[in-house]
Design a protein around this motif. Sequence first.
Motif, mmCIF file in Angstrom:
data_model
loop_
_atom_site.group_PDB
_atom_site.id
_atom_site.type_symbol
_atom_site.label_atom_id
_atom_site.label_comp_id
_atom_site.label_asym_id
_atom_site.label_seq_id
_atom_site.Cartn_x
_atom_site.Cartn_y
_atom_site.Cartn_z
ATOM 1 N N VAL A 66 0.843 -1.206 0.000
ATOM 2 C CA VAL A 66 0.000 0.000 0.000
ATOM 3 C C VAL A 66 0.875 1.251 0.000
ATOM 4 O O VAL A 66 0.641 2.197 -0.750
ATOM 5 N N HIS A 67 1.894 1.263 0.852
ATOM 6 C CA HIS A 67 2.793 2.417 0.924
ATOM 7 C C HIS A 67 3.576 2.593 -0.371
ATOM 8 O O HIS A 67 3.914 3.716 -0.747
ATOM 9 N N ALA A 68 3.875 1.486 -1.058
ATOM 10 C CA ALA A 68 4.592 1.582 -2.326
ATOM 11 C C ALA A 68 3.768 2.322 -3.374
ATOM 12 O O ALA A 68 4.315 2.908 -4.308
ATOM 13 N N LEU A 69 2.431 2.321 -3.187
ATOM 14 C CA LEU A 69 1.538 3.042 -4.093
ATOM 15 C C LEU A 69 1.312 4.482 -3.633
ATOM 16 O O LEU A 69 0.479 5.193 -4.199
ATOM 17 N N LYS A 70 2.061 4.908 -2.599
ATOM 18 C CA LYS A 70 1.930 6.260 -2.043
ATOM 19 C C LYS A 70 0.561 6.477 -1.401
ATOM 20 O O LYS A 70 0.045 7.598 -1.352
ATOM 21 N N ILE A 71 -0.041 5.389 -0.903
ATOM 22 C CA ILE A 71 -1.302 5.478 -0.165
ATOM 23 C C ILE A 71 -0.971 5.324 1.317
ATOM 24 O O ILE A 71 -0.366 4.328 1.726
ATOM 25 N N ASP A 83 6.369 -12.078 18.611
ATOM 26 C CA ASP A 83 7.779 -11.939 18.261
ATOM 27 C C ASP A 83 8.108 -10.466 18.085
ATOM 28 O O ASP A 83 7.451 -9.755 17.325
ATOM 29 N N ILE A 84 9.127 -10.008 18.797
ATOM 30 C CA ILE A 84 9.484 -8.587 18.765
ATOM 31 C C ILE A 84 9.863 -8.137 17.361
ATOM 32 O O ILE A 84 9.666 -6.965 16.984
ATOM 33 N N GLU A 85 10.371 -9.053 16.543
ATOM 34 C CA GLU A 85 10.730 -8.696 15.164
ATOM 35 C C GLU A 85 9.493 -8.352 14.345
ATOM 36 O O GLU A 85 9.504 -7.412 13.541
ATOM 37 N N ASP A 92 7.768 -0.170 12.083
ATOM 38 C CA ASP A 92 8.659 0.384 11.050
ATOM 39 C C ASP A 92 7.880 0.728 9.784
ATOM 40 O O ASP A 92 8.212 1.680 9.065
ATOM 41 N N LEU A 93 6.839 -0.057 9.515
ATOM 42 C CA LEU A 93 6.008 0.192 8.335
ATOM 43 C C LEU A 93 5.049 1.365 8.554
ATOM 44 O O LEU A 93 4.386 1.800 7.620
ATOM 45 N N THR A 96 -0.119 2.547 13.393
ATOM 46 C CA THR A 96 -0.445 3.474 14.467
ATOM 47 C C THR A 96 -0.497 2.778 15.816
ATOM 48 O O THR A 96 -0.167 3.366 16.842
ATOM 49 N N ASP A 97 -0.925 1.520 15.805
ATOM 50 C CA ASP A 97 -1.039 0.772 17.066
ATOM 51 C C ASP A 97 -0.986 -0.718 16.777
ATOM 52 O O ASP A 97 -1.121 -1.153 15.626
ATOM 53 N N TYR A 98 -0.796 -1.504 17.845
ATOM 54 C CA TYR A 98 -0.679 -2.957 17.730
ATOM 55 C C TYR A 98 -1.478 -3.567 18.876
ATOM 56 O O TYR A 98 -1.233 -3.252 20.043
#
Length: 219
Positions: A66-71, A83-85, A92-93, A96-98
């Motif tokens: 989605v971000h690659a499409l500038k959305i 898993d912390i990764e 990183d992406l 807003t929340d998890y």
Amino acid sequence: MKILLLEDEIMLNDSIKEYLEADGHMVDACFDGKEAFENIQKTAYDLLLLDINVPGIDGLSVLEKVHALKIHIPTIYISALVDIEDISRAYDLGCTDYLKKPFHLKELSLKINRMRVNDAMPQLHLRLSKNYSYDQEHNRLLFKQEPQVLTKRQSQIIDLLARNRGMVVDFEQFSEYVWNDYFVDNATIRAEVNRLKKSLREDIIVNVRGMGYMVEKYT
């Protein structure tokens, strides 16, 4: 709010959709990442609720594509992964929340409402209708996320109307903003707006007789 939900567990998907719709939101429910990504390309959403381990395309890759499409849409991940990764990649992406499963639906609602109160959701894209939205960052009209070709004057008209959704824009405002205060009569403004309306695929511009024009707030 218009929300896209990606959750492959049928019962949980149904529960979240029913709860949020009862809370006044509109929810498009998807069960696999490919379907979710296709919907995001066609519809302007206010919020994405994404599980990570889903069929097709995983939830993290969906946001990456989605971000690659500038959305850019505010996103909450809902996942059993600890898993912390995975969690780090989600942030990183730009999520807003998890929210870790299992969770109470009221907790999800509180997170959404807190984001709204704190203005955490950037209104870069203003929804004008089911398919039309306005990209404030780049000053362009989008139809199903595709930029529309307009003349400079038509772009200025849409910009003025979109930024004043729900309010009548009178002829004086059009004269000041679109024609730079150059003397222009109401008939000329009407003609230009009508040409724009004819070029649109949905009737989003409302004529307020004797006053001007407006784009109603889409909910």
